[in-house]
Design an enzyme around this catalytic site. Structure first.
Site, PDB file in Angstrom:
ATOM      1  N   GLU A  45       0.802  -1.224   0.000  1.00 47.60           N
ATOM      2  CA  GLU A  45       0.000   0.000   0.000  1.00 47.60           C
ATOM      3  C   GLU A  45       0.839   1.280   0.000  1.00 47.60           C
ATOM      4  O   GLU A  45       0.385   2.323   0.459  1.00 47.60           O
ATOM      5  CB  GLU A  45      -0.957  -0.008   1.193  1.00 47.60           C
ATOM      6  CG  GLU A  45      -2.043  -1.051   1.086  1.00 47.60           C
ATOM      7  CD  GLU A  45      -3.151  -0.837   2.080  1.00 47.60           C
ATOM      8  OE1 GLU A  45      -4.278  -0.549   1.651  1.00 47.60           O
ATOM      9  OE2 GLU A  45      -2.894  -0.941   3.300  1.00 47.60           O
ATOM     10  N   HIS A  72      -0.375   5.730   7.845  1.00 40.83           N
ATOM     11  CA  HIS A  72      -1.562   4.901   7.606  1.00 40.83           C
ATOM     12  C   HIS A  72      -1.701   3.912   8.747  1.00 40.83           C
ATOM     13  O   HIS A  72      -0.757   3.189   9.080  1.00 40.83           O
ATOM     14  CB  HIS A  72      -1.443   4.141   6.284  1.00 40.83           C
ATOM     15  CG  HIS A  72      -2.479   3.072   6.105  1.00 40.83           C
ATOM     16  ND1 HIS A  72      -3.830   3.295   6.304  1.00 40.83           N
ATOM     17  CD2 HIS A  72      -2.369   1.753   5.767  1.00 40.83           C
ATOM     18  CE1 HIS A  72      -4.493   2.180   6.083  1.00 40.83           C
ATOM     19  NE2 HIS A  72      -3.625   1.222   5.763  1.00 40.83           N
ATOM     20  N   HIS A  86      -4.510   1.118  11.086  1.00 40.88           N
ATOM     21  CA  HIS A  86      -5.727   0.320  11.162  1.00 40.88           C
ATOM     22  C   HIS A  86      -6.346   0.511  12.542  1.00 40.88           C
ATOM     23  O   HIS A  86      -6.748  -0.450  13.192  1.00 40.88           O
ATOM     24  CB  HIS A  86      -5.425  -1.159  10.915  1.00 40.88           C
ATOM     25  CG  HIS A  86      -4.879  -1.445   9.560  1.00 40.88           C
ATOM     26  ND1 HIS A  86      -4.282  -2.648   9.244  1.00 40.88           N
ATOM     27  CD2 HIS A  86      -4.837  -0.705   8.421  1.00 40.88           C
ATOM     28  CE1 HIS A  86      -3.896  -2.624   7.977  1.00 40.88           C
ATOM     29  NE2 HIS A  86      -4.213  -1.458   7.466  1.00 40.88           N
ATOM     30  N   HIS A 137     -11.323  -0.236   6.983  1.00 40.05           N
ATOM     31  CA  HIS A 137      -9.880  -0.399   6.826  1.00 40.05           C
ATOM     32  C   HIS A 137      -9.082   0.352   7.889  1.00 40.05           C
ATOM     33  O   HIS A 137      -8.285  -0.235   8.600  1.00 40.05           O
ATOM     34  CB  HIS A 137      -9.496   0.086   5.422  1.00 40.05           C
ATOM     35  CG  HIS A 137      -8.096  -0.235   5.028  1.00 40.05           C
ATOM     36  ND1 HIS A 137      -7.704  -0.379   3.706  1.00 40.05           N
ATOM     37  CD2 HIS A 137      -6.968  -0.426   5.746  1.00 40.05           C
ATOM     38  CE1 HIS A 137      -6.413  -0.649   3.652  1.00 40.05           C
ATOM     39  NE2 HIS A 137      -5.947  -0.679   4.882  1.00 40.05           N
TER      40      HIS A 137
END
Length: 285
Positions: free
Chosen positions: A124, A143, A145, A213
């Site tokens: 990603e 990023h 989760h 996500h």
């Protein structure tokens, strides 16, 4: 008698001299071996020519977010290249809690590794490449989760600023739904087209939620992107608690959020130095 004694002493001297000679030879071999190891050491695999302080920020950011449970075995922290805006830095595919400076790789804005050297890149990485491409002001991207954030990505309840530290949320936290543009997928931002769609939803905001996500936070530095990732998670948990209490919630207004966020920039190093103190001892182990 004297002759016998002389012969015995001579023999003993010969044996002692022989032992010393053998010991000396062993020491010489060891010294030579030690000298030969020095130039044969494996060179650092980290990004070449990058300020060590920036690499340290990336390592501390990755590890502190893992320490707080915002990241687990997944998620990543990146930084725009300090001298080449068309490049960015990101660790190889590795759990955030294990990242060291030697794991940092350099990428172009198409997500291609500049010098992979056999290292595996994150699937990603296009989250990062497309945001850097779309937002020249962004110097750091995270990023996560976040378990606290995900419920707000799959319901119609917007994530809103609860207090002054996550005040940037008062400007809004849009939700990107990968299914809207790409149908049923594996939910991963695995190419530049998906990354571009995500960056478009982020717009000029500091955070974007990803349906089912997690989220992405950005900032004018790695430190601020990490700060926002942490406090987005904290805010989400507090908002869920407030909703559970029932009644009307008095959120920060956009005006309050804008003013409070200016203060966050002033005091950022206070909390960063605390996090740094917490993480540095783990790097020496």
């Amino acid at each position: 008698m004297m002759t016998t004694t002389f012969i015995t002493i001579s023999a003993m001297s010969f044996r002692v001299s022989g032992r010393l000679a053998r010991v000396g030879a062993v020491i010489a071999v060891l010294l030579l071996a030690g000298l030969s190891d020095t130039p044969a050491q494996t060179p650092s695999a980290g990004a070449a020519g990058i300020d060590a302080a920036l690499l340290e920020d990336m390592v501390i950011g990755s590890r502190i977010l893992a320490d707080f449970g915002v990241l687990d075995g997944f998620g990543h922290v990146s930084a725009r290249h300090p001298t080449n805006p068309n490049r960015f830095l990101m660790a190889r595919s590795l759990a955030p809690a294990l990242v060291t400076a030697d794991d940092i790789m350099e990428f172009d804005l198409e997500g291609n590794a500049v010098d992979a050297r056999g290292r595996t890149a994150f699937l990603e990485r296009f989250i990062h490449s497309e945001i850097y491409k779309a937002r020249p002001d962004v110097m750091g991207v995270v990023h996560t989760h976040s378990a606290g954030v995900i419920p707000f990505s799959v319901t119609n309840v917007p994530l809103r600023a609860m207090f002054h530290n996550p005040s940037f949320l008062a400007a809004g936290a849009p939700v990107w739904d990968i299914r809207k543009d790409f149908g049923e997928t594996n939910m991963l931002v695995s190419d530049s087209t998906k990354g571009k769609s995500l960056a478009k939803m982020l717009g000029e905001k500091s955070v974007v939620l990803m349906r089912g996500h997690g989220d992405v936070t950005v900032g004018p530095s790695v430190k601020m992107a990490v700060f926002r990732a942490y406090y987005t998670d904290v805010n989400a948990k507090l908002q869920s608690q407030a909703i559970a209490l029932g009644g009307e919630i008095n959120y920060l207004t956009p005006g309050e959020g804008e003013q409070a966020d200016k203060t966050n920039f002033v005091v950022l190093d206070r909390i960063w130095n605390l996090w740094r103190m917490r993480i540095l001892p783990t790097l020496a182990k």
